[in-house]
Design an enzyme around this catalytic site. Structure first.
Site, mmCIF file in Angstrom:
data_model
loop_
_atom_site.group_PDB
_atom_site.id
_atom_site.type_symbol
_atom_site.label_atom_id
_atom_site.label_comp_id
_atom_site.label_asym_id
_atom_site.label_seq_id
_atom_site.Cartn_x
_atom_site.Cartn_y
_atom_site.Cartn_z
ATOM 1 N N CYS A 114 0.822 -1.225 0.000
ATOM 2 C CA CYS A 114 0.000 0.000 0.000
ATOM 3 C C CYS A 114 0.850 1.267 0.000
ATOM 4 C CB CYS A 114 -0.947 0.001 1.188
ATOM 5 S SG CYS A 114 -2.098 -1.373 1.144
ATOM 6 N N HIS A 251 -3.281 7.427 1.675
ATOM 7 C CA HIS A 251 -3.677 6.078 1.284
ATOM 8 C C HIS A 251 -5.059 5.806 1.883
ATOM 9 C CE1 HIS A 251 -4.001 1.908 0.623
ATOM 10 N NE2 HIS A 251 -3.804 1.567 1.879
ATOM 11 N N ASN A 281 -10.032 -0.001 -0.584
ATOM 12 C CA ASN A 281 -8.565 0.066 -0.487
ATOM 13 C C ASN A 281 -7.970 -0.529 -1.775
ATOM 14 O OD1 ASN A 281 -5.857 -0.317 0.076
ATOM 15 N ND2 ASN A 281 -6.196 -1.092 2.144
HETATM 16 O O1 UT7 Z 1 -3.849 -0.805 3.492
HETATM 17 C C1 UT7 Z 1 -2.914 -1.318 4.363
HETATM 18 C C2 UT7 Z 1 -3.237 -1.012 5.725
HETATM 19 N N1 UT7 Z 1 -4.461 -1.684 6.122
HETATM 20 C C3 UT7 Z 1 -5.210 -1.096 6.999
HETATM 21 O O2 UT7 Z 1 -4.907 0.006 7.389
HETATM 22 C C4 UT7 Z 1 -6.390 -1.843 7.563
HETATM 23 C C5 UT7 Z 1 -6.483 -1.526 9.020
HETATM 24 N N2 UT7 Z 1 -7.576 -2.168 9.716
HETATM 25 C C6 UT7 Z 1 -8.877 -1.820 9.573
HETATM 26 O O3 UT7 Z 1 -9.210 -1.015 8.729
HETATM 27 C C7 UT7 Z 1 -9.881 -2.397 10.549
HETATM 28 O O4 UT7 Z 1 -9.187 -3.067 11.572
HETATM 29 C C8 UT7 Z 1 -10.893 -3.364 9.887
HETATM 30 C C9 UT7 Z 1 -11.887 -2.585 9.055
HETATM 31 C C10 UT7 Z 1 -10.161 -4.374 9.063
HETATM 32 C C11 UT7 Z 1 -11.705 -4.102 10.981
HETATM 33 O O5 UT7 Z 1 -12.314 -3.211 11.874
HETATM 34 P P1 UT7 Z 1 -12.152 -3.427 13.460
HETATM 35 O O6 UT7 Z 1 -12.994 -2.409 14.104
HETATM 36 O O7 UT7 Z 1 -10.680 -3.405 13.779
HETATM 37 O O8 UT7 Z 1 -12.785 -4.845 13.687
HETATM 38 P P2 UT7 Z 1 -12.121 -6.194 14.250
HETATM 39 O O9 UT7 Z 1 -11.146 -6.745 13.277
HETATM 40 O O10 UT7 Z 1 -11.634 -5.940 15.650
HETATM 41 O O11 UT7 Z 1 -13.376 -7.159 14.309
HETATM 42 C C12 UT7 Z 1 -14.512 -6.859 15.137
HETATM 43 C C13 UT7 Z 1 -15.553 -7.919 14.900
HETATM 44 C C14 UT7 Z 1 -15.024 -9.328 15.010
HETATM 45 O O12 UT7 Z 1 -16.004 -10.141 15.626
HETATM 46 P P3 UT7 Z 1 -15.888 -10.523 17.192
HETATM 47 O O13 UT7 Z 1 -14.602 -11.297 17.295
HETATM 48 O O14 UT7 Z 1 -15.871 -9.220 17.918
HETATM 49 O O15 UT7 Z 1 -17.122 -11.343 17.413
HETATM 50 C C15 UT7 Z 1 -14.889 -9.784 13.570
HETATM 51 O O16 UT7 Z 1 -15.000 -11.175 13.416
HETATM 52 O O17 UT7 Z 1 -16.096 -7.819 13.585
HETATM 53 C C16 UT7 Z 1 -16.059 -9.090 12.934
HETATM 54 N N3 UT7 Z 1 -15.903 -8.887 11.507
HETATM 55 C C17 UT7 Z 1 -16.943 -8.698 10.671
HETATM 56 N N4 UT7 Z 1 -18.257 -8.644 10.862
HETATM 57 C C18 UT7 Z 1 -19.048 -8.414 9.801
HETATM 58 C C19 UT7 Z 1 -14.755 -8.829 10.784
HETATM 59 N N5 UT7 Z 1 -15.033 -8.604 9.492
HETATM 60 C C20 UT7 Z 1 -16.377 -8.514 9.392
HETATM 61 C C21 UT7 Z 1 -17.247 -8.273 8.316
HETATM 62 N N6 UT7 Z 1 -18.567 -8.230 8.578
HETATM 63 N N7 UT7 Z 1 -16.814 -8.070 7.048
#
Ligand code: UT7
Length: 324
Positions: A114, A251, A281
């Site tokens: 990225c 980005h 992204n």
């Molecule tokens: O480009 C390179 C750099 N990349 C980035 O900068 C990405 C950085 N990360 C992010 O943007 C965020 O961390 C995400 C958007 C990927 C995820 O958001 P989050 O608020 O950090 O969520 P999380 O990963 O902590 O997941 C929270 C919950 C989990 O469920 P439990 O364990 O709390 O029951 C996940 O399983 O959300 C669940 N989850 C989803 N639910 C519905 C993860 N993906 C999904 C989904 N739909 N697509």
């Protein structure tokens, strides 16, 4: 006199097919509400069957060259920032070079995921500043849809395909921040975080292409800190304040990262160019896509100060401060 790499043309290309969050709801356990709330993404563009990264790169390059009033024959250098090349080798840049009719100079790919566009822009700038190159084409192009596990809801909803390009030309400045061109670039990497965001395939490890694997919340924490740090670093190196920046062109990974960076800098979020809602992204393509959009719609004007910044797998991160 100081040699400066001036941006003299911008271009972009998005595939025709739009995939909405609602469409993804049908194939993976997710909701539009979750995707919008956690990432700000509403839709993404996905390349057609057989449409490759070099196809997207070529279209963006053609537009950037036309915008600059140049042709492929005028170029000394092409760098394509990509993590999704057409083939393991040769470089995707070689295909773009041939299609643009450029027969002199040299072309290569650069892999910083990225951060690929920032790394490529900084590299081209150094070739220009050293006097080795006069005119360069820098492209960010990706078909991330090809390396997604479409059953992994933690990643497949976040990425899209696209390409953006800029043409750089050597110009002269006074060595001050009033000069047109790239004023500074700062690159960083920290390989200790390799496993937080990677593709679980590759020619020398598995002989397969593999899929993106990410510990999203850990990447998120690093991203907010690193983004604010590189912005501070760029401003300090040029003796400037956050209030001097006309536009941040970041980005586009997550709207919450963009808003967090703006808050940390005390910058109004209206001064960030945001495309993540529509493009998702697109890795190395996201910054030149956002830049081209804001130039084309008239928001970004000649003479304005732009801060480009990115963070990606590796980890890699960095910034370029540009007087447009
Ligand atoms: O480009 C390179 C750099 N990349 C980035 O900068 C990405 C950085 N990360 C992010 O943007 C965020 O961390 C995400 C958007 C990927 C995820 O958001 P989050 O608020 O950090 O969520 P999380 O990963 O902590 O997941 C929270 C919950 C989990 O469920 P439990 O364990 O709390 O029951 C996940 O399983 O959300 C669940 N989850 C989803 N639910 C519905 C993860 N993906 C999904 C989904 N739909 N697509």
């Amino acid at each position: 006199m100081t040699l400066r790499s001036q941006i003299v043309g911008v271009g972009s290309y998005l595939p025709a097919r739009i995939v909405t969050n609602q469409e993804l709801e049908k194939s993976v356990d997710t909701t539009d509400a979750w995707i919008v709330e956690r990432s700000g993404i509403r839709q993404r563009y996905i390349a057609a069957e057989g449409e490759t990264t070099s196809d997207l790169a070529y279209e963006a390059a053609k537009e950037a060259l036309a915008n600059a009033g140049l042709t492929g024959a005028d170029l000394d250098l092409i760098i394509v920032g990509t993590a999704t090349p057409d083939h393991t080798f040769p470089a995707t840049a070689a295909r773009v070079q041939a299609r643009l009719g450029m027969t002199k100079g040299f072309a290569f790919d650069l892999q910083a995921v990225c951060s690929g566009f920032i790394y490529a822009l900084a590299t081209a700038d150094n070739f220009i500043k050293s006097g080795q190159v006069k005119t360069a084409l820098v492209i960010g192009a990706e078909t991330f849809s090809r390396i997604l596990d479409w059953q992994d809801r933690g990643t497949c909803v976040l990425f899209g395909d696209g390409a953006g390009a800029v043409v750089l030309k050597a110009g002269e400045g006074q060595g001050t921040s009033a000069d047109r061109g790239i004023l500074s670039s700062h690159l960083h990497s920290d390989g200790r975080h390799y496993d937080l965001l990677y593709v679980d395939g590759g020619p020398s490890s598995t002989k397969t292409t593999g899929c993106v694997r990410m510990k999203g919340n850990e990447v998120f924490r690093h991203a907010v800190v690193n983004m604010a740090e590189v912005v501070g670093e760029a401003l300090a190196a040029n003796g400037l304040q956050a209030s001097d920046i006309d536009w941040v062109v970041p980005h586009q990974a997550n709207i919450r990262i963009l808003e967090g960076t703006a808050r940390k800098l005390g910058l109004p979020k209206e001064r960030m160019v945001v495309t993540v809602d529509r493009h998702a992204n697109t890795s190395a393509a996201s910054i030149p896509l956002a830049l081209a959009e804001a130039v084309k719609d008239g928001r970004i004007k000649q003479g304005q100060l732009l801060l480009l910044e990115a963070m990606g797998g590796g980890f890699t991160w960095g910034s370029c401060l540009v007087r447009f």
